[in-house]
Every structure is written in C-alpha cells, then in structure tokens.
Scaffold this motif. Sequence first.
Motif, PDB file in Angstrom:
ATOM      1  N   TYR A  47       8.945  18.157  -5.917  1.00  0.00           N
ATOM      2  CA  TYR A  47       8.873  18.170  -7.378  1.00  0.00           C
ATOM      3  C   TYR A  47      10.010  19.027  -7.939  1.00  0.00           C
ATOM      4  O   TYR A  47      10.368  20.054  -7.373  1.00  0.00           O
ATOM      5  CB  TYR A  47       7.509  18.724  -7.830  1.00  0.00           C
ATOM      6  CG  TYR A  47       6.337  17.877  -7.386  1.00  0.00           C
ATOM      7  CD1 TYR A  47       5.908  16.798  -8.166  1.00  0.00           C
ATOM      8  CD2 TYR A  47       5.670  18.172  -6.204  1.00  0.00           C
ATOM      9  CE1 TYR A  47       4.836  16.038  -7.752  1.00  0.00           C
ATOM     10  CE2 TYR A  47       4.602  17.415  -5.790  1.00  0.00           C
ATOM     11  CZ  TYR A  47       4.189  16.344  -6.578  1.00  0.00           C
ATOM     12  OH  TYR A  47       3.121  15.580  -6.177  1.00  0.00           O
ATOM     13  N   ILE A  51       8.342  16.876 -11.845  1.00  0.00           N
ATOM     14  CA  ILE A  51       8.644  15.452 -11.661  1.00  0.00           C
ATOM     15  C   ILE A  51       8.855  15.196 -10.180  1.00  0.00           C
ATOM     16  O   ILE A  51       9.551  15.946  -9.495  1.00  0.00           O
ATOM     17  CB  ILE A  51       9.893  15.062 -12.481  1.00  0.00           C
ATOM     18  CG1 ILE A  51       9.678  15.350 -13.957  1.00  0.00           C
ATOM     19  CG2 ILE A  51      10.259  13.606 -12.245  1.00  0.00           C
ATOM     20  CD1 ILE A  51      10.905  15.144 -14.801  1.00  0.00           C
ATOM     21  N   THR A  53      10.451  13.932  -7.111  1.00  0.00           N
ATOM     22  CA  THR A  53      11.843  13.592  -6.846  1.00  0.00           C
ATOM     23  C   THR A  53      12.075  13.011  -5.455  1.00  0.00           C
ATOM     24  O   THR A  53      13.198  12.616  -5.154  1.00  0.00           O
ATOM     25  CB  THR A  53      12.709  14.861  -7.005  1.00  0.00           C
ATOM     26  OG1 THR A  53      12.258  15.858  -6.083  1.00  0.00           O
ATOM     27  CG2 THR A  53      12.645  15.398  -8.426  1.00  0.00           C
TER      28      THR A  53
END
Length: 266
Positions: A47, A51, A53
């Motif tokens: 993250y 988000i 990744t």
Amino acid sequence: MTFIILLLPLAEGKGQTIKRIKDKHIVGQEKRQVFYEWGDWQPKPKYFLGIQTNYAYAMVWGWLAPSRNRNYKGGSDIRPLGPWGLQNQRYATTLVQQDKTEEIQEEAKNTYEENLKEFYHYTNATSSADPLYLLYYKDMLKSLDNFDTTSPVPYQWGFSSYKAWERFNNYGIIGECKRKIDVMQDKYRIAKTVDMPRGKRILAYHDCLIEWRKMQKYLAYLNTQAENRLKAEARLESYKTKNPGKITKERRDAEIFMDVLTGHLY
C-alpha cells in the motif's frame, strides 16, 4: 578416442545438475492444502497512501482477481487435514464406525456363543456330557436304567425270598409294578435321546428319580409285608402241629391271625 572417453563423465555430471526451486507462492498453497496453516497469501499486498500498489496481488487476490479467488481467500478454513477439515471428519467418522462395527461384531460373537451353548444343551448328541447328569443323575438312575422288568429273580425286585415275590406276583401287584417301571424307563430314555431344552431335560431326570425312589420304597414295603405274613403263617402252622386241639373251626381266621401277630400263640 581416449580424450572423448575422459570427457564423458564431465558431460554426464553437467547433465544431472538440478536447481532446487522454492517458490513461496507454491509453499503457501501447499500449507493451505494440508493442515499447516490457513493463510500466507502470496503475493503480499503493498500500500501507498492507502492505495494498493502491488499489481500481482491485485491480479491474484485483489480487485482484479476472479471472484472465486476472492471468495476462496475470504472464505472459511477448508483445509482437508485441518482441525475441522473434511478428511479429519471422515477419519473421525471412520473411527466411530469402526468402534460401532467392533461392538456389533462382539455382540454377534456373544450371540453366536450363546446360541452354540443353547444348541449344545438342546441337542441329544451332547446330553450325555452334561456336568449335572454326569455328577449326579447318571449314577442315581443307573439302577433304573439297568433294571430288567422281565426278570423272575426276586432279589432284583428287592424281595428277600422267592415265596414273598411269588405271592405278590400271583396277586398281580408285580405286574402293575412292571408296567410303572417300564413307563419310567421310557421316560428316562426319551429324556436322553430327544432334543429338548436343558432345563426340561434335567426336570425329566428329576421326575424319573423321584418316581424310581418311590417304587423302590414300595417294593421294600411289599417285601416286609410278605416276610411278616410268611413268618405269621409259619408260626400258626407250628402251633397247629403242637396244639391240634386248641384250634377249632369256630374261631375265625382273623382272630387266629391276630393272635399269631401279637404273640399269644406259641
């Protein structure tokens, strides 16, 4: 040629070289397939500012993965060898069924043995080997089994003299005793040769024994009565010989017999 032969071992050694591959993704899957651990989801998520990744994680377990992958990861523990795994449940069920089978087999074995014992006690083929019969009834009923009802020998009938036996034989009493003894012997023979429950067979032996004892007592009683009668008649005959004038026709036979019995006539 010698140079080629020397190079062959080197070539063979190179050809057998195997590189060991240890993929953590495969190891995690193997753990989930057996009992070790439900988890170790590879690849791991990464993250950045909340988000995701890691594209590989997204393709296998994340939002880009097929729904079955996500359901598999978020579902319950389905390890077949886990604590509540299907294979362990089957194994536990097998153990329970095995215990039940052993219990049924033991019950069937006991039933078979009981039926076999009952058969041994029911059939006449093993009646002669019954412990109670061997220890008691065989010996007690031996005289009944060997008794010859056609024998004219007084001693076999329990009489001490032939005259005593002949007296009751002429009266028909010996014939009636013969008929009863024949019935006892037939009953005893049936108890030994016919298939029947052990309890019923033992009761038949016991009934024969009681009836035989009564018959022996009755024959002994007849012998005693006959001997007393013979002695009384002998006394009376002796008195008549010694005292012919004292016996008159006016006296009844019953009076004379009573005098002999009480000892008034000598």
